[in-house]
Design a protein around this motif. Structure first.
Motif, PDB file in Angstrom:
ATOM      1  N   ASP A  11     -21.350   2.505   6.931  1.00 55.94           N
ATOM      2  CA  ASP A  11     -20.204   3.247   6.401  1.00 55.94           C
ATOM      3  C   ASP A  11     -19.021   2.791   7.239  1.00 55.94           C
ATOM      4  OD1 ASP A  11     -18.198   5.102   5.914  1.00 55.94           O
ATOM      5  OD2 ASP A  11     -19.515   6.844   5.999  1.00 55.94           O
ATOM      6  N   ILE A  25     -14.794  11.207   9.368  1.00 49.93           N
ATOM      7  CA  ILE A  25     -13.429  11.184   8.821  1.00 49.93           C
ATOM      8  C   ILE A  25     -13.265  12.404   7.919  1.00 49.93           C
ATOM      9  CG2 ILE A  25     -11.758   9.851   7.470  1.00 49.93           C
ATOM     10  CD1 ILE A  25     -12.666   8.449  10.086  1.00 49.93           C
ATOM     11  N   GLY A  80     -11.217   5.552  -3.765  1.00 48.68           N
ATOM     12  CA  GLY A  80     -11.183   4.678  -2.594  1.00 48.68           C
ATOM     13  C   GLY A  80      -9.870   3.967  -2.377  1.00 48.68           C
ATOM     14  N   HIS A  81      -8.841   4.376  -3.113  1.00 46.64           N
ATOM     15  CA  HIS A  81      -7.559   3.716  -2.924  1.00 46.64           C
ATOM     16  C   HIS A  81      -6.455   4.717  -2.721  1.00 46.64           C
ATOM     17  CE1 HIS A  81      -9.398  -0.034  -3.463  1.00 46.64           C
ATOM     18  NE2 HIS A  81      -9.940   0.363  -4.585  1.00 46.64           N
ATOM     19  N   ARG A  82      -5.611   4.393  -1.778  1.00 50.41           N
ATOM     20  CA  ARG A  82      -4.543   5.309  -1.440  1.00 50.41           C
ATOM     21  C   ARG A  82      -3.445   5.288  -2.481  1.00 50.41           C
ATOM     22  NH1 ARG A  82      -2.279   4.159   4.265  1.00 50.41           N
ATOM     23  NH2 ARG A  82      -3.395   2.209   4.113  1.00 50.41           N
ATOM     24  N   THR A  88       0.853  -1.182   0.000  1.00 48.58           N
ATOM     25  CA  THR A  88       0.000   0.000   0.000  1.00 48.58           C
ATOM     26  C   THR A  88       0.889   1.233   0.000  1.00 48.58           C
ATOM     27  OG1 THR A  88      -1.869   1.068   1.090  1.00 48.58           O
ATOM     28  CG2 THR A  88      -0.209   0.139   2.521  1.00 48.58           C
ATOM     29  N   ASN A  94      -6.456   9.917  -2.138  1.00 49.69           N
ATOM     30  CA  ASN A  94      -7.403   8.812  -2.130  1.00 49.69           C
ATOM     31  C   ASN A  94      -8.218   8.912  -3.415  1.00 49.69           C
ATOM     32  OD1 ASN A  94      -9.647   7.119  -1.750  1.00 49.69           O
ATOM     33  ND2 ASN A  94      -9.352   7.191   0.463  1.00 49.69           N
ATOM     34  N   VAL A 141      -7.259  -4.730   0.260  1.00 47.19           N
ATOM     35  CA  VAL A 141      -7.475  -5.429   1.535  1.00 47.19           C
ATOM     36  C   VAL A 141      -8.945  -5.807   1.713  1.00 47.19           C
ATOM     37  CG1 VAL A 141      -7.839  -3.408   3.032  1.00 47.19           C
ATOM     38  CG2 VAL A 141      -6.768  -5.484   3.965  1.00 47.19           C
ATOM     39  N   TRP A 148     -15.204   2.405   8.324  1.00 48.29           N
ATOM     40  CA  TRP A 148     -13.856   2.979   8.252  1.00 48.29           C
ATOM     41  C   TRP A 148     -12.836   1.942   8.691  1.00 48.29           C
ATOM     42  CZ3 TRP A 148      -9.739   3.269  11.458  1.00 48.29           C
ATOM     43  CH2 TRP A 148      -8.643   3.999  10.956  1.00 48.29           C
ATOM     44  N   TRP A 149     -11.836   1.764   7.841  1.00 52.74           N
ATOM     45  CA  TRP A 149     -10.686   0.930   8.203  1.00 52.74           C
ATOM     46  C   TRP A 149      -9.590   1.142   7.187  1.00 52.74           C
ATOM     47  CZ3 TRP A 149      -9.830  -4.234   5.761  1.00 52.74           C
ATOM     48  CH2 TRP A 149     -10.752  -4.519   4.739  1.00 52.74           C
ATOM     49  N   GLN A 150      -8.513   0.401   7.285  1.00 52.46           N
ATOM     50  CA  GLN A 150      -7.343   0.586   6.428  1.00 52.46           C
ATOM     51  C   GLN A 150      -6.686  -0.760   6.140  1.00 52.46           C
ATOM     52  OE1 GLN A 150      -5.164   2.917   9.518  1.00 52.46           O
ATOM     53  NE2 GLN A 150      -5.278   4.569   8.016  1.00 52.46           N
ATOM     54  N   THR A 151      -5.823  -0.767   5.131  1.00 49.12           N
ATOM     55  CA  THR A 151      -5.036  -1.967   4.872  1.00 49.12           C
ATOM     56  C   THR A 151      -4.363  -2.431   6.166  1.00 49.12           C
ATOM     57  OG1 THR A 151      -4.623  -1.159   2.639  1.00 49.12           O
ATOM     58  CG2 THR A 151      -3.164  -2.897   3.443  1.00 49.12           C
ATOM     59  N   GLU A 152      -3.870  -1.480   6.930  1.00 52.81           N
ATOM     60  CA  GLU A 152      -3.126  -1.807   8.144  1.00 52.81           C
ATOM     61  C   GLU A 152      -4.002  -2.353   9.265  1.00 52.81           C
ATOM     62  OE1 GLU A 152      -3.016   0.952   6.436  1.00 52.81           O
ATOM     63  OE2 GLU A 152      -0.961   1.730   6.232  1.00 52.81           O
ATOM     64  N   ASP A 207      -5.148   9.540   9.298  1.00 50.46           N
ATOM     65  CA  ASP A 207      -6.372  10.254   8.948  1.00 50.46           C
ATOM     66  C   ASP A 207      -6.659  11.316  10.006  1.00 50.46           C
ATOM     67  OD1 ASP A 207      -6.805   8.648   6.783  1.00 50.46           O
ATOM     68  OD2 ASP A 207      -8.600   7.679   7.560  1.00 50.46           O
ATOM     69  N   VAL A 229     -17.174   1.618   1.750  1.00 53.61           N
ATOM     70  CA  VAL A 229     -15.810   1.644   2.274  1.00 53.61           C
ATOM     71  C   VAL A 229     -14.877   2.348   1.306  1.00 53.61           C
ATOM     72  CG1 VAL A 229     -15.190  -0.577   1.215  1.00 53.61           C
ATOM     73  CG2 VAL A 229     -13.861   0.262   3.149  1.00 53.61           C
ATOM     74  N   ARG A 254      -6.916  12.397   4.756  1.00 51.86           N
ATOM     75  CA  ARG A 254      -5.568  12.026   5.166  1.00 51.86           C
ATOM     76  C   ARG A 254      -4.813  13.269   5.644  1.00 51.86           C
ATOM     77  NH1 ARG A 254      -4.477   6.974   5.776  1.00 51.86           N
ATOM     78  NH2 ARG A 254      -2.303   7.496   5.404  1.00 51.86           N
TER      79      ARG A 254
END
Ligand code: WT7
Length: 655
Positions: free
Chosen positions: A417, A520, A532-534, A270, A529, A316, A419-423, A508, A392, A523
């Motif tokens: 709705d 949110i 929807g992708h960083r 990512t 973004n 992810v 919220w989360w991240q690859t990490e 974020d 998402v 970033r």
């Protein structure tokens, strides 16, 4: 943090209580039950997670301790327990629902396949045996570069079965991006396809893979190629083998490799704000637990659901909510190869009707694209089986939320709705659909066991409502990132330096309203973004400067109605600034160049040429200034340090 991230422009007062019909059947059906989970979690988080880990996962060897903090910020969960994820997703369903459909696949050209748990189990075992026969050992990396076909999930599960670490590379990434990821992971095996079908075109995966392997990737010993399109691709003697040939002689039984709970399940690359993409490393036990409990709490997923998460397995979301979570729960899921608008704008709704989708999970960018096509499209399909909707990837604007709620959910379906991240590995902040009253644009509250917070520059809690700050997670959680592959220092620096070992920095910014709902705000670093992708601005900048004519480049984002953010590139050339037709042609060439280097997702919407980039005295590019120009905003920064004020006019010029 710049001003622009602190000020909040959204004021949204609508409130949608959970529809009674939904709550009645939901597994978390009232506020008390949720409250009970939250208070259990806050009394003793580690034993809360341990209880769930015992209940939800089939362990080969039980764990004796839940959380080990001794190596913080490396937290270990259920460390002496042993399990296998593929066993949890497949074998444990065979006796009771082996013939149940696990995956309903819908191809770009309209063909469908139904695969039962037993069939997937058999295919996973065959491929796992084939990989073992080729010497793949536990801990070896396998890169997967496939279209959205069931074999992508089968390949991931097969790696998990033998303890190999998979690293899926999105099929939309270019040969160069693939090569960088293979080299960073030092993968021994590549699993790809002759091609994929997407919106009526063929995606040349094998040719891209060949270009990657021709220019490096010395660690790759063998390539397994799935015949998907059959359009004829070169196969390299001694290296490339067809999938169907390698599995043909293999038995449909394969003893799983039992691994420790902390054994790495996968790497997923990512973007970061600087430097090359980060290989986010996830664990086995804690990761699986996160995927399972969030499927239950957020999606209310049960055996009788038909779940459709539209994300590609290259992200992810496609790991947690296509490859693992729904299968671990024994649900039926839809997997789709194509795009939302091909061959017609009602494609998503057509598939929902045809396959009886009950839970639909997609990205705001897709919702906005479909919304543009008109309200009358979803009404042409029977969407009455849908009971829950999700989003998402980026904040959803209230207009798109309302459209989704009214025209897709018919005002009967809650929207989660998430919220989360690859990490984070799994959903962290989200409504619990049977309980939470919804506010369009807010991801509501942290889930049970997730201790989120909003802090100021000094790391102090911001208690006052509606004050923006850094979104942090204050306690470890089971599905959290374990490290960055090959760069543990970067892991510590990125996530645990700013506020010490105990506060995970999400990157974020967010605010919390008076009801405790999270909003949110975007970033805080130089990460865009797009859809929807960083995307790291650095990555796009280095792609640009790799072009023979480019001397320097700065990339920023500007808001875009469809994709959330669009890429704007400011380019300084070696030699003369081009004019007229040459300028147009060069802008086009550079767009194509970035597409080639990274993928279409990073293609700049705007390219502007100038003789110079505005820099501070210390030589740092004045990003906020450039961002203001890209957005057509008034410049409020002090520009007195600029060598040449005239470049501001150049930068404003559109091509
Ligand atoms: C970043 C993570 C998690 C899978 C998809 C993206 C943004 C994600 C939301 C949401 C507002 C969101 C954040 C986050 N984001 N979901 N519901 N509302 N923003 O994964 O590529 O790791 O990106 O996406 O900025 O940090 P990713």
């Amino acid at each position: 943090m710049g001003n622009e991230t602190i000020q909040s422009t959204l004021t949204e007062n609508r409130l949608f209580p959970p529809p009674a019909a939904f709550s009645r059947g939901a597994s978390i059906d009232d506020g008390q039950r949720l409250e009970h989970l939250c208070s259990e979690a806050s009394r003793d988080p580690a034993s809360f997670w341990a209880r769930h880990a015992q209940e939800e996962i089939t362990w080969h060897k039980p764990f004796s301790s839940a959380l080990d903090r001794s190596r913080a910020p490396h937290f270990a969960w259920f460390a002496d327990g042993e399990l296998n994820i593929s066993f949890n997703c497949l074998d444990r369903h065979l006796a009771r629902r082996g013939d149940k459909t696990a995956i309903i696949w819908h191809g770009d050209r309209g063909e469908t396949r139904h695969l039962s748990y037993r069939e997937i189990h058999g295919e996973v075992c065959r491929l796992a045996n084939a990989m073992r026969a080729r010497g793949i050992q536990p801990g070896d990396r396998v890169v997967i570069y496939l279209p959205m076909v069931p074999e992508a999930v089968i390949a991931m599960q097969a790696c998990a079965r033998i303890g190999a670490i998979h690293s899926v590379v999105f099929g939309g990434f270019s040969a160069e991006a693939l090569r960088d990821r293979i080299e960073d992971a030092q993968a021994r095996l590549l699993i790809t396809a002759d091609g994929g079908h997407r919106a009526g075109k063929i995606i040349e995966l094998k040719r891209a893979a060949d270009r990657a392997l021709d220019h490096g990737c010395a660690s790759i010993e063998s390539v397994i190629v799935l015949a998907r399109t059959g359009h004829g691709v070169p196969m390299k003697e001694g290296r490339d083998e067809w999938w169907h040939a390698v599995v043909a002689a293999m038995p449909a039984h394969c003893e799983p490799t039992w691994v420790g709970a902390e054994h790495p399940l996968f790497l997923l690359y990512t973007s970061g704000s600087t430097g090359k993409p980060k290989g986010i490393q996830h664990s086995t036990g804690g990761y699986l637990l996160g995927a399972i409990v969030t499927c239950k709490w957020v999606f209310d997923l049960t055996e009788s659901d038909v779940f459709w998460c539209t994300a590609d397995v290259g992200w992810v979301t496609g790991h947690s909510y296509v490859a693992y979570g729904p299968l671990a729960l024994g649900a039926t899921e839809v997997m789709y190869e194509g795009t939302p608008t091909y061959p017609h704008g009602g494609r998503f709704w057509e598939l929902c009707e045809r396959h009886g989708v009950t839970i639909f999970y997609t990205a705001p960018t897709a919702i906005r694209a479909l919304m543009k096509l008109g309200d009358d499209i979803p009404t042409q399909f029977d969407l009455s089986k849908i009971r829950l909707l999700g989003t998402v990837g980026e904040p959803i604007n209230p207009e798109a939320w309302m459209w989704y709620y009214i025209h897709v959910g018919k005002e009967r379906c809650p929207i989660v709705d998430t919220w989360w991240q690859t990490e984070t590995g799994s959903i962290m902040v989200s409504p619990v659909p049977g309980v939470t009253a919804l506010k369009p644009g807010s991801c509501a509250r942290p889930l049970p066991g997730i201790v989120a917070g909003i802090v100021d520059e000094a790391g102090n809690d911001i208690a006052a409502p509606d004050q923006g700050g850094y979104l942090v997670i204050k306690e470890p959680w089971p599905s959290m990132v374990r490290t960055i592959w090959g760069d543990d220092q970067r892991f510590k620096d990125t996530y645990f330096r700013r506020f010490g070992d105990s506060l995970y920095v999400t990157g974020d910014s967010a605010r919390r309203d008076a009801d405790g709902y999270y909003w949110i705000m975007g970033r805080v670093d130089d990460v865009l973004n797009v859809a929807g992708h960083r995307l790291g601005t650095m990555e796009i900048e280095s792609a640009l400067v790799a072009h023979a004519r480019v001397a320097e480049a700065a990339v920023v984002g500007r808001p875009d109605e469809l994709t959330g953010e669009a890429v704007v590139a400011f380019v300084v050339l070696k030699g003369q600034r081009p004019a007229g037709d040459e300028r147009v042609a060069l802008a086009k060439e550079l767009r194509g160049w970035v597409t080639e280097q990274i993928g279409a997702i990073a293609r700049p919407a705007d390219i502007r040429f100038s003789d110079n980039l505005p820099k501070t005295r210390s030589g740092k590019i004045m990003r906020r200034l450039i961002r203001a120009i890209a957005r057509g905003e008034e410049i409020t920064q002090d520009t007195s340090t600029l060598e040449n004020e005239a470049i501001l006019d150049q930068l404003r010029e559109k091509q």
